[in-house]
Scaffold this active site. Structure first.
Site, PDB file in Angstrom:
ATOM      1  N   CYS A  75       0.857  -1.190   0.000  1.00 50.30           N
ATOM      2  CA  CYS A  75       0.000   0.000   0.000  1.00 50.30           C
ATOM      3  C   CYS A  75       0.892   1.240   0.000  1.00 50.30           C
ATOM      4  O   CYS A  75       1.660   1.456   0.952  1.00 50.30           O
ATOM      5  CB  CYS A  75      -0.907   0.002   1.232  1.00 50.30           C
ATOM      6  SG  CYS A  75      -1.974   1.454   1.281  1.00 50.30           S
ATOM      7  N   HIS A 154      -2.657  -4.177 -10.862  1.00 46.14           N
ATOM      8  CA  HIS A 154      -3.371  -2.994 -11.365  1.00 46.14           C
ATOM      9  C   HIS A 154      -3.760  -3.164 -12.823  1.00 46.14           C
ATOM     10  O   HIS A 154      -3.010  -3.750 -13.613  1.00 46.14           O
ATOM     11  CB  HIS A 154      -2.503  -1.737 -11.217  1.00 46.14           C
ATOM     12  CG  HIS A 154      -2.281  -1.360  -9.799  1.00 46.14           C
ATOM     13  ND1 HIS A 154      -3.137  -0.529  -9.104  1.00 46.14           N
ATOM     14  CD2 HIS A 154      -1.331  -1.750  -8.918  1.00 46.14           C
ATOM     15  CE1 HIS A 154      -2.716  -0.406  -7.856  1.00 46.14           C
ATOM     16  NE2 HIS A 154      -1.612  -1.140  -7.715  1.00 46.14           N
ATOM     17  N   ASN A 185      -6.889  -4.116  -8.754  1.00 50.24           N
ATOM     18  CA  ASN A 185      -7.220  -2.695  -8.570  1.00 50.24           C
ATOM     19  C   ASN A 185      -7.389  -2.093  -9.963  1.00 50.24           C
ATOM     20  O   ASN A 185      -6.683  -2.493 -10.902  1.00 50.24           O
ATOM     21  CB  ASN A 185      -6.082  -1.992  -7.830  1.00 50.24           C
ATOM     22  CG  ASN A 185      -5.826  -2.604  -6.460  1.00 50.24           C
ATOM     23  OD1 ASN A 185      -6.618  -2.434  -5.543  1.00 50.24           O
ATOM     24  ND2 ASN A 185      -4.729  -3.343  -6.310  1.00 50.24           N
ATOM     25  N   GLU A 203     -10.596   0.268  -5.839  1.00 44.72           N
ATOM     26  CA  GLU A 203      -9.609  -0.608  -5.206  1.00 44.72           C
ATOM     27  C   GLU A 203     -10.166  -1.989  -4.914  1.00 44.72           C
ATOM     28  O   GLU A 203     -11.276  -2.121  -4.371  1.00 44.72           O
ATOM     29  CB  GLU A 203      -9.121   0.004  -3.892  1.00 44.72           C
ATOM     30  CG  GLU A 203      -8.034   1.028  -4.088  1.00 44.72           C
ATOM     31  CD  GLU A 203      -7.285   1.303  -2.798  1.00 44.72           C
ATOM     32  OE1 GLU A 203      -6.990   0.368  -2.030  1.00 44.72           O
ATOM     33  OE2 GLU A 203      -7.011   2.489  -2.555  1.00 44.72           O
ATOM     34  N   ARG A 204      -9.373  -2.966  -5.235  1.00 52.29           N
ATOM     35  CA  ARG A 204      -9.685  -4.347  -4.846  1.00 52.29           C
ATOM     36  C   ARG A 204      -9.914  -4.380  -3.331  1.00 52.29           C
ATOM     37  O   ARG A 204      -9.103  -3.879  -2.554  1.00 52.29           O
ATOM     38  CB  ARG A 204      -8.477  -5.230  -5.212  1.00 52.29           C
ATOM     39  CG  ARG A 204      -8.581  -6.641  -4.733  1.00 52.29           C
ATOM     40  CD  ARG A 204      -7.420  -7.474  -5.209  1.00 52.29           C
ATOM     41  NE  ARG A 204      -6.159  -7.132  -4.546  1.00 52.29           N
ATOM     42  CZ  ARG A 204      -5.072  -7.878  -4.600  1.00 52.29           C
ATOM     43  NH1 ARG A 204      -5.074  -9.008  -5.286  1.00 52.29           N
ATOM     44  NH2 ARG A 204      -3.955  -7.503  -3.993  1.00 52.29           N
ATOM     45  N   CYS A 212      -5.015   6.114  -4.379  1.00 52.07           N
ATOM     46  CA  CYS A 212      -4.296   4.850  -4.229  1.00 52.07           C
ATOM     47  C   CYS A 212      -2.842   5.106  -4.647  1.00 52.07           C
ATOM     48  O   CYS A 212      -2.592   5.516  -5.790  1.00 52.07           O
ATOM     49  CB  CYS A 212      -4.942   3.782  -5.121  1.00 52.07           C
ATOM     50  SG  CYS A 212      -4.090   2.196  -5.089  1.00 52.07           S
ATOM     51  N   GLY A 215      -1.632   2.642  -7.116  1.00 48.76           N
ATOM     52  CA  GLY A 215      -2.415   2.929  -8.329  1.00 48.76           C
ATOM     53  C   GLY A 215      -1.868   4.150  -9.054  1.00 48.76           C
ATOM     54  O   GLY A 215      -1.839   4.188 -10.296  1.00 48.76           O
TER      55      GLY A 215
HETATM   56  N1  LIG Z   1      -6.506  -2.419  -2.450  1.00 48.27           N
HETATM   57  C1  LIG Z   1      -5.112  -2.703  -2.619  1.00 48.27           C
HETATM   58  C2  LIG Z   1      -4.308  -2.433  -1.385  1.00 48.27           C
HETATM   59  C3  LIG Z   1      -4.272  -0.994  -0.960  1.00 48.27           C
HETATM   60  C4  LIG Z   1      -3.550  -0.057  -1.939  1.00 48.27           C
HETATM   61  C5  LIG Z   1      -3.466   1.337  -1.407  1.00 48.27           C
HETATM   62  N2  LIG Z   1      -4.651   2.033  -1.184  1.00 48.27           N
HETATM   63  C6  LIG Z   1      -2.344   2.182  -1.974  1.00 48.27           C
HETATM   64  O1  LIG Z   1      -2.280   3.364  -1.595  1.00 48.27           O
HETATM   65  O2  LIG Z   1      -1.468   1.675  -2.675  1.00 48.27           O
HETATM   66  C7  LIG Z   1      -4.933  -4.185  -3.019  1.00 48.27           C
HETATM   67  O3  LIG Z   1      -5.768  -5.050  -2.677  1.00 48.27           O
HETATM   68  O4  LIG Z   1      -3.933  -4.492  -3.697  1.00 48.27           O
END
Ligand SMILES: N[C@@H](CCC[C@H](N)C(=O)O)C(=O)O
Length: 269
Positions: A75, A154, A185, A203-204, A212, A215
């Site tokens: 993250c 992603h 994501n 987001e996943r 993100c 992201g």
């Molecule tokens: N939802 C993502 C994990 C979280 C990513 C995050 N919000 C970021 O800032 O990179 C996943 O399941 O890969």
């Protein structure tokens, strides 16, 4: 019997998590707790739960759980918040902090002013481009996207007008598209200038979030791969911008942005 636990609510560009120092408060079932605490009306309300732990390989470790309880490998926004947390809580006096994650060790470079961390640059490592350009169908539409990993998966899709995208409708369909057995994501991106883009994310495991970090990095990398942007790009998300630099010389991606402490509290679990 209930157990009081101290927590800190923080956000990076509006991507908000509940941070718990698991060195002081070891947790038995973080997956369940992530679901419970992330709930808007019955919990604290957040995009997920982040545990800050010790590490044998780095200064600290991070575990990140999405709002649905699934554990992610990385993250970006949380890594910047952890830099702020560990420094301001006096857990370290280093301005270069190493962080063990499920996708390797990340290096956080803190900018400190009068004891406050104002900005963090994270060495996010080298992206893995899986499909530079692929067509996929969802909801009767054909999309062209770039599939890549920033330690987590992603799908980046460039569009002409981001306001035309019905993210609540298409986000979950692309997240769970058969191409992604572990889900993904999803980022929709409109190029504003060759060094500035507007991005919205699904987001996943958490759905629409304000930002993100991984992201934003995936977006900047896909922009270069698709010949749309320069190697240093401002990625503007619902919750604010991040500056992303994909270094030509060493192939690494550097993410720079702020981190904000919202409030602290105690919960009984
Ligand atoms: N939802 C993502 C994990 C979280 C990513 C995050 N919000 C970021 O800032 O990179 C996943 O399941 O890969």
């Amino acid at each position: 019997m209930t157990n009081p636990i101290r927590f800190t609510k923080m956000h990076g560009a509006g991507n908000d998590y509940i941070y718990i120092n698991s060195m002081a408060y070891p947790l038995e079932n973080p997956e369940e707790l992530a679901i419970k605490l992330s709930a808007l009306h019955t919990g604290i309300g957040s995009d997920g739960l982040v545990l800050i732990g010790s590490s044998e390989k780095a200064d600290f470790s991070m575990r990140i759980f999405n709002a649905d309880g699934s554990e992610a490998m990385m993250c970006g926004n949380a890594s910047r918040c952890i830099g702020k947390y560990v420094y301001e809580a006096g857990l370290t006096n280093k301005e270069t902090v190493t962080l063990e994650t499920l996708s390797g060790i990340k290096i956080l470079q803190l900018t400190v002013s009068n004891g406050t961390v104002t900005e963090v640059t994270v060495d996010m490592g080298t992206p893995e481009i899986i499909e530079p350009s692929i067509e996929l169908k969802a909801d009767g539409q054909t999309y062209t996207g770039t599939i890549l990993s920033m330690g987590n998966p992603h799908l980046v899709i460039f569009v002409t007008n981001i306001n035309d995208i019905d993210l609540p409708a298409i986000g979950p369909k692309l997240e769970c598209h058969p191409l992604f057995p572990d889900r993904t994501n999803v980022e929709f991106v409109q190029v504003l200038k060759d060094d500035e883009v507007r991005m919205r994310v699904w987001e996943r495991g958490s759905g629409i979030t304000q930002a993100c970090g991984t992201g934003a990095c995936a977006t900047a990398v896909a922009g270069v791969v698709c010949g749309k942007t320069q190697r240093k790009t401002k990625v503007i998300m619902d919750g604010g911008p991040l500056t992303i630099h994909w270094d030509k010389d060493n192939g690494k991606v550097y993410m720079t942005g702020g981190a904000v402490t919202v409030f602290e509290g105690t919960i009984e679990i």
